[in-house]
Design a protein around this motif. Structure first.
Motif, short mmCIF file in Angstrom:
data_model
loop_
_atom_site.label_atom_id
_atom_site.label_comp_id
_atom_site.label_asym_id
_atom_site.label_seq_id
_atom_site.Cartn_x
_atom_site.Cartn_y
_atom_site.Cartn_z
N MET A 1 0.82 -1.19 0.00
CA MET A 1 0.00 0.00 0.00
C MET A 1 0.87 1.27 0.00
N VAL A 2 1.86 1.33 0.88
CA VAL A 2 2.74 2.49 0.94
C VAL A 2 3.50 2.63 -0.36
N LYS A 3 4.03 1.53 -0.85
CA LYS A 3 4.77 1.55 -2.11
C LYS A 3 3.93 2.12 -3.24
N LEU A 6 3.39 5.95 -2.85
CA LEU A 6 4.59 6.74 -3.16
C LEU A 6 4.93 6.69 -4.64
N GLU A 7 4.79 5.52 -5.25
CA GLU A 7 5.07 5.42 -6.68
C GLU A 7 4.05 6.19 -7.51
N THR A 8 2.81 6.26 -7.04
CA THR A 8 1.79 7.04 -7.74
C THR A 8 2.14 8.53 -7.67
N ARG A 9 2.62 8.99 -6.52
CA ARG A 9 2.97 10.41 -6.35
C ARG A 9 4.26 10.80 -7.06
N PHE A 10 5.26 9.92 -7.02
CA PHE A 10 6.59 10.31 -7.48
C PHE A 10 7.09 9.57 -8.72
N GLY A 11 6.39 8.54 -9.12
CA GLY A 11 6.76 7.80 -10.33
C GLY A 11 8.20 7.31 -10.31
N ARG A 17 12.32 0.44 -1.84
CA ARG A 17 12.74 -0.90 -1.42
C ARG A 17 12.17 -1.19 -0.05
N HIS A 18 11.53 -2.33 0.07
CA HIS A 18 11.03 -2.80 1.36
C HIS A 18 11.99 -3.87 1.84
N ILE A 19 12.49 -3.72 3.05
CA ILE A 19 13.45 -4.68 3.58
C ILE A 19 12.86 -5.30 4.85
N ILE A 59 3.62 3.51 9.74
CA ILE A 59 4.25 4.36 8.73
C ILE A 59 3.35 5.54 8.42
N ASN A 60 3.91 6.73 8.55
CA ASN A 60 3.19 7.97 8.28
C ASN A 60 3.57 8.42 6.86
N VAL A 61 2.69 8.12 5.91
CA VAL A 61 2.97 8.41 4.50
C VAL A 61 3.18 9.89 4.27
N SER A 62 2.49 10.73 5.00
CA SER A 62 2.67 12.18 4.85
C SER A 62 4.09 12.61 5.21
#
Length: 77
Positions: A1-3, A6-11, A17-19, A59-62
């Motif tokens: 969901m977070v990925k 962020l990818e939608t906003r910043f392309g 990377r999720h570790i 995780i605070n996406v903002s």
């Protein structure tokens, strides 16, 4: 969901990377290990360009978005 958010906003401007803790990638990421060992954060935490962007219980996406924007603005200056 977070990925996805962020990818939608910043392309392609970002690399996400999720570790997972104690995974091979975890042991390869020196900054992640050092940050936790020093007691600077608990899980989960998010690094943006090697700096802590978020270390809340959730995780605070903002916060992550703001950190990414600041880094991108700095790079484009």
């Amino acid at each position: 969901m977070v990925k996805k958010q962020l990818e939608t906003r910043f392309g392609k401007s970002i690399e996400f990377r999720h570790i997972e803790f104690m995974s091979g990638q975890w042991f390869e990421n020196q900054k992640a290990q050092e940050t936790l060992e020093k007691g600077e954060v608990n899980f989960p935490f998010v690094l943006v360009d090697g700096e802590i962007a978020c270390a809340d219980k959730k995780i605070n996406v903002s916060k992550v978005t703001r950190a990414i924007r600041q880094k991108l603005q700095h790079q484009n200056s």
